[in-house]
Design an enzyme around this catalytic site. Structure first.
Site, PDB file in Angstrom:
ATOM      1  N   SER A 167      -6.967  -8.385  -3.420  1.00 56.40           N
ATOM      2  CA  SER A 167      -6.862  -7.035  -3.951  1.00 56.40           C
ATOM      3  C   SER A 167      -6.762  -6.015  -2.824  1.00 56.40           C
ATOM      4  O   SER A 167      -6.976  -6.326  -1.642  1.00 56.40           O
ATOM      5  CB  SER A 167      -8.082  -6.709  -4.816  1.00 56.40           C
ATOM      6  OG  SER A 167      -9.243  -6.655  -4.015  1.00 56.40           O
ATOM      7  N   HIS A 168      -6.445  -4.791  -3.215  1.00 59.57           N
ATOM      8  CA  HIS A 168      -6.335  -3.707  -2.244  1.00 59.57           C
ATOM      9  C   HIS A 168      -7.600  -3.599  -1.406  1.00 59.57           C
ATOM     10  O   HIS A 168      -7.543  -3.499  -0.178  1.00 59.57           O
ATOM     11  CB  HIS A 168      -6.078  -2.386  -2.983  1.00 59.57           C
ATOM     12  CG  HIS A 168      -6.191  -1.170  -2.108  1.00 59.57           C
ATOM     13  ND1 HIS A 168      -5.128  -0.697  -1.370  1.00 59.57           N
ATOM     14  CD2 HIS A 168      -7.238  -0.352  -1.846  1.00 59.57           C
ATOM     15  CE1 HIS A 168      -5.527   0.369  -0.688  1.00 59.57           C
ATOM     16  NE2 HIS A 168      -6.799   0.600  -0.968  1.00 59.57           N
ATOM     17  N   MET A 169      -8.755  -3.609  -2.058  1.00 60.34           N
ATOM     18  CA  MET A 169     -10.005  -3.425  -1.337  1.00 60.34           C
ATOM     19  C   MET A 169     -10.316  -4.604  -0.420  1.00 60.34           C
ATOM     20  O   MET A 169     -10.916  -4.425   0.646  1.00 60.34           O
ATOM     21  CB  MET A 169     -11.157  -3.201  -2.320  1.00 60.34           C
ATOM     22  CG  MET A 169     -11.279  -1.762  -2.764  1.00 60.34           C
ATOM     23  SD  MET A 169     -11.703  -0.684  -1.370  1.00 60.34           S
ATOM     24  CE  MET A 169     -11.321   0.910  -2.069  1.00 60.34           C
ATOM     25  N   GLU A 223       0.822  -1.208   0.000  1.00 57.74           N
ATOM     26  CA  GLU A 223       0.000   0.000   0.000  1.00 57.74           C
ATOM     27  C   GLU A 223       0.856   1.259   0.000  1.00 57.74           C
ATOM     28  O   GLU A 223       0.506   2.264  -0.630  1.00 57.74           O
ATOM     29  CB  GLU A 223      -0.942  -0.008   1.215  1.00 57.74           C
ATOM     30  CG  GLU A 223      -1.802  -1.254   1.336  1.00 57.74           C
ATOM     31  CD  GLU A 223      -2.476  -1.644   0.035  1.00 57.74           C
ATOM     32  OE1 GLU A 223      -3.039  -0.763  -0.642  1.00 57.74           O
ATOM     33  OE2 GLU A 223      -2.417  -2.841  -0.322  1.00 57.74           O
TER      34      GLU A 223
END
Length: 781
Positions: A738-740, A586
C-alpha cells in the site's frame, strides 16, 4: 415477574448459587469492611477454616457493578493467597479494604479456580452501541483474568447475532445458553459477565466469576438488525452461485483484498464516499484497465459489493481478473478455484492476496511459487503454460519503450488542463460536477489503475530479488529510500516552509487539496485545516536522501538472471522500471486526488446553495447528482437529494450496528464468527520504543515527534505525518504494497501496516510500545 435485581459483585454471585443451572458459582465468603477494621484476624481465621488452598480476595464496593456505573477494575483484587497464610491474608484484606475508600463496602473471598482451560468476558449486547450481538472476548489460558487485566496476548473475539442458531462449538454454545439464562434471572438484556472453563475429570465445567449490568445502554434494535442481516444473506447466496461468465465454483467476500476499501474509504463509510469510490474505480474503471494490461476481461463486473452500506470485494471477480487473458479456460478455471480454496484455508492473508494467494506476474521467485501448484495437482504442462503467460504479460508491462504504464503516466498530464477548462467555464454547477468526475475517470483513476498495477509488479519483482538472495533487506530499503516520490517532496516543502524559504500560500497552492480521507467530503483539506494537520510549523529536518547504485559485478549477475528467466529488459532498465512505477503511482494518485478534492468542494457548494449542509451531503449517492445532468425530474433537485440522503442516513445508522467479519466465507459468517487472526505487515528493519498516540483528527495536529502513531486507515492525505518526526506508524488496515507501506519503507520508519482489528485495538490503547520490525514483534511496555 421482576428479575433477581443487582446487589453488587458479591451478592450477585451469592444470589445465583442454587439458581443458575448452566454454570457453577465458586464457593464464597462475604465480609464487610467494618468487620476487617474491627477484627481482621477473626476474618482471616474464617477464611483459613473455610478453604484449604489458594484464594482470591476481591473488592465489592458500594458503587461497583451498579446499573448506573460499573467501576470495573477501579478497586483492588489480590489473587493467589494461600488460605493458611494468616499474615498474607491480613495484608491482602487490609489492602483491598483500603482500595475502596471510606464507607461500608464488602469483600468477596473465593477459592482460586484450578485447571482453567479458557477464560474471558462476554457481553450480552455490544457495549458501545447495544447492537444485538453476544460478544465474547476469550483466551485459551490457565489464567482467568487475561482479558480483564489486559495482559492477554493471544485473545480472540467472537460475535454472535442474538437470534441466530447457536454455534456448533460446545464451549461457545454453553456460554451463550448461560448468558440467556442469566438474562432471564436478572430480567436484563444488558449483561457483562466474566467466565472461565475449567477441567473437571475428563470434561470441562463453565464457571461464572462475575455478573454486572452494562451501564451504557441504547435501545436494542432486534428486528431491524435481523432484517438487514437477512438481506445480506440473500445477496451473498445469489452472488455465491456459479456464474456463466466467471471462473470458480463460489466466491468469498473481503474488505481488504485487491482495491482494499477498508483502507481507502473505511469499513463503514458514508454513502457519498462509497458511491464515489464505486464510480471512479470499482464499478468499471478497474476492470477496463486490468484488461488493457493483459488480464482477463471483467469489464461488466463491479468489483465492490455494498452490503447495507458496508463495502466488500468479490474475490472471485478479483481472482478472475488476475488470470492472464491468453491462458486457456481449463487451466484458468482450475487456477481460480485454487486461489479461492487457498484463501478459504488461510483467511488471515486476505489483506495480502497478491503476495500470498495469487500469481499475477512473473518474478524471480515464481518457479518456487509454482511448486505449490504442482503439489495441488497442476501438471507440468499446465504450469509451463501459466509461467509463459505470466512472463509474456510481465514483459509487455516492463517494456522500456512500449510499456503501457508509460502511456498512463502521460495521460495524467492532461487531467489538470481538462478540469480547468470545465472549472473556469460558464457551465451549470451540475454539469461541472458531471464532467469533473468524467475527466477524473478518463485521465485520473483509469491511468492510476494502470500505473498502480505496474507498481505492484515492480514491488513483487523487487521482493523476489531479496527472496533469491540477489539483494539483502538493507539494500532494498536503501533503494526505496532513494526514490523521489510525491511524499518525499511534500516533506521537503514542509522543511522549506518551516525555514521560511517558501510561504504558506505557496505550499498550499501545491498541496492544499490533500485530505486525510480522499473520498470524504467531511475530511478537511490541508488548506481548510492547516493548523489541525501541521500545528505550529517549527524547524523540521529535510528528508534523508540516499543514493542507490548497483555495482558492475551485480549488474552483470542481474543481466544473466534476466536472460535466464526470459525477462526482456536490461539490469539498469529493470531498476528504472521499478523506480518509475513506484514514483509514478504516487504522482498519478496525487494528480487525480487534486481534482477529486475540487469536485468534493463543488458538491459541498452545490449543497450549500440548496441549504443542504455537507454533513447531509455526505450521505448522498453521487449517481443522483450525475443523473441530474441528463434527466428531467418531476420533483425538484432539492427534494430528490433529500430523499436519497434520508435513505442512506438510515442505512448508515443501521450499518453501524452490524458486526460483519472482515472476510465472509459462508452465509453463516454473516451471523456468527470468530474474528480471524491476522498476520501484520512489518515495514523496515529497525526497533523503536515510544509513547503511543491514538487516531483522532483533533489530536494529530499536536506533538507527534518521537511517538508511535496509530491510525485506522491511512491514504495519501496522511502524508503530513511524515513531516512530524514520528517514531513509528501502526494502521489497522492496509497491505504490504500500500501507499503507506511504501512511504514508511522509503522514509526508514518502523511500521505495522494492516495490523488487523484485534491487534490494532490492543496496541492503540497502550501507553508505550516497542515496535521491532526486524523481529516482526510489538510489545506493550
Amino acid at each position: 415477574m421482576g428479575g433477581l435485581g443487582f446487589q453488587g459483585k458479591a451478592r450477585n454471585l451469592q444470589n445465583l448459587q442454587g439458581i443458575l443451572r448452566g454454570a457453577k458459582i465458586l464457593d464464597l465468603l462475604i465480609f464487610k469492611t467494618s468487620e476487617i477494621k474491627r477484627d481482621a484476624l477473626s476474618v482471616a481465621k474464617s477464611i483459613t477454616a473455610s478453604f484449604s488452598d489458594e484464594v482470591i480476595i476481591r473488592s465489592a464496593a458500594q458503587n461497583e457493578d451498579e446499573e448506573s456505573a460499573s467501576n470495573a477494575g477501579a478497586f483492588l483484587t489480590i489473587p493467589c493467597i494461600h488460605s493458611q497464610a494468616i499474615d498474607s491474608l491480613l495484608s491482602a484484606l487490609e489492602r483491598v479494604s483500603e482500595s475502596m475508600g471510606e464507607g461500608e463496602h464488602e469483600l468477596l473471598v473465593q477459592p482460586m479456580l484450578q485447571g482453567i482451560t479458557l477464560g474471558g468476558v462476554v457481553m450480552s449486547v455490544d457495549k458501545e452501541d447495544s447492537a444485538p450481538y453476544v460478544v465474547v472476548n476469550f483466551e485459551e489460558s490457565a489464567k482467568s483474568d487475561g482479558i480483564t487485566s489486559g495482559s492477554s496476548t493471544k485473545h480472540q473475539t467472537f460475535y454472535h447475532f442474538r437470534h441466530a442458531s447457536l454455534p456448533d462449538q460446545p464451549r461457545l454454545r454453553a456460554l451463550i445458553e448461560t448468558i440467556f439464562e442469566l438474562e432471564a434471572i436478572f430480567d436484563c438484556e444488558y449483561l457483562d459477565v466474566e467466565f472461565a472453563f475449567a477441567k473437571e475429570g475428563e470434561s470441562e465445567q463453565l464457571y461464572i466469576l462475575q455478573v454486572r449490568p452494562i451501564a451504557k445502554r441504547a435501545e436494542i434494535l432486534h428486528q431491524e438488525v435481523f432484517e438487514a442481516l437477512e438481506k445480506i444473506r440473500i445477496k451473498f447466496e445469489k452472488l455465491n452461485r456459479p456464474h456463466p461468465n466467471l471462473l470458480g465454483n463460489r466466491t468469498i467476500f473481503g474488505v481488504m483484498p485487491d482495491w482494499n476499501p477498508a483502507e481507502i474509504i473505511g469499513i463503514k463509510p458514508r454513502y457519498l464516499a462509497l458511491s464515489l469510490y464505486k464510480e471512479l474505480v470499482t464499478d468499471s474503471v478497474w476492470a477496463y484497465q486490468r484488461s488493457n494490461y493483459g488480464y482477463r476481461n471483467l469489464r461488466s463486473h463491479p468489483l465492490l459489493v455494498s452490503f447495507v452500506g458496508i463495502p466488500y470485494i468479490d474475490t472471485r471477480i478479483s481472482f478472475n481478473s488476475f488470470i492472464p487473458e491468453n491462458l486457456n479456460s481449463k487451466i484458468a478455471t482450475k487456477l481460480a478455484n485454487f486461489y479461492l480454496d487457498k484463501l478459504a484455508n488461510s483467511p488471515e492473508n486476505h489483506d495480502k492476496v497478491e503476495f500470498e494467494i495469487i500469481l499475477s506476474c512473473y518474478h524471480f521467485n515464481l518457479p518456487q511459487k509454482l511448486g505449490e501448484l504442482q503439489k495441488e495437482g497442476f501438471s507440468q504442462e499446465e504450469l509451463k503454460r501459466l509461467e509463459f503467460a505470466l512472463l509474456e504479460l510481465t514483459n509487455a508491462m516492463i517494456d522500456p519503450i512500449g510499456g503501457l504504464y508509460k502511456k498512463d503516466l502521460e495521460k495524467i498530464k492532461k487531467l489538470e488542463e481538462k478540469f480547468q477548462s470545465i472549472e473556469s467555464s460558464e457551465l451549470a454547477d451540475i454539469d461541472k460536477i458531471y464532467w469533473g468526475i468524467e475527466y477524473c475517470k478518463r485521465y485520473g483513476t483509469l491511468p492510476f489503475a494502470g500505473v498502480a498495477r505496474a507498481a505492484f509488479v515492480a514491488v513483487q519483482i523487487l521482493d523476489s530479488l531479496v527472496q533469491i538472495g540477489f539483494l539483502n533487506s538493507q539494500e532494498k530499503e536503501d533503494f526505496l529510500a532513494s526514490l523521489n516520490t510525491v511524499s518525499k517532496k511534500l516533506s521537503e516543502r514542509i522543511h522549506e516552509l518551516s525555514s521560511g524559504k517558501i510561504s504558506k500560500e505557496e505550499f498550499l497552492k501545491e498541496y492544499g487539496h490533500l485530505r486525510a480521507g480522499t473520498y470524504s467530503i467531511l475530511s478537511p483539506s490541508y488548506k481548510e485545516a492547516f493548523e489541525s494537520y501541521f500545528g505550529d510549523i517549527k524547524a523540521c529536518k529535510s528528508p534523508l536522501k540516499k543514493e542507490f547504485c548497483l555495482s558492475c559485478e551485480k549488474k552483470e549477475i542481474l543481466e544473466n538472471l534476466l536472460v535466464e528467466h526470459g525477462l526482456r529488459i536490461s539490469a539498469q532498465g529493470l531498476f528504472d522500471f521499478i523506480k518509475e512505477a513506484i514514483e509514478g503511482r504516487e504522482l498519478v494518485k496525487f494528480g487525480f486526488t487534486k481534482v477529486l478534492s475540487r469536485v468534493l468542494e463543488m458538491v459541498e457548494a452545490f449543497g450549500g446553495r440548496l441549504e443542504i449542509p455537507k454533513e447531509e451531503m455526505a450521505h448522498l449517492d453521487i449517481k443522483i447528482l450525475l443523473g441530474l445532468y441528463a434527466n428531467l425530474e418531476g420533483i425538484t433537485a432539492k427534494e430528490r437529494l433529500l430523499e436519497d440522503i434520508l435513505f442512506h442516513k438510515e442505512e448508515f445508522a443501521l450499518a453501524r450496528l452490524l458486526k460483519l467479519p472482515p472476510i465472509i466465507l459462508d452465509s453463516k459468517d454473516i451471523y456468527s464468527y470468530v474474528l480471524p487472526s491476522s498476520h501484520p505487515n512489518f515495514i523496515g528493519s529497525g526497533r523503536v520504543q515510544a509513547e503511543v498516540v491514538d487516531e483522532s483528527m483533533e489530536g494529530l495536529g499536536g506533538e507527534l515527534e518521537g511517538k508511535i502513531v496509530c491510525v485506522k486507515s491511512a491514504d495519501p492525505g496522511y502524508d503530513f505525518l511524515f513531516t512530524k518526526g514520528i517514531a513509528g506508524l501502526i494502521t489497522c488496515y492496509g497491505g504490504v504494497n500500500s501507499h503507506m507501506a511504501i512511504r514508511c519503507a522509503e522514509a526508514g520508519i518502523c511500521a505495522v501496516i494492516g495490523a488487523g482489528e484485534e491487534y490494532f485495538e490492543r496496541w492503540r490503547r497502550a501507553r508505550f510500545l516497542e515496535l521491532d520490525s526486524a523481529s516482526c514483534k510489538v510489545e506493550i511496555l
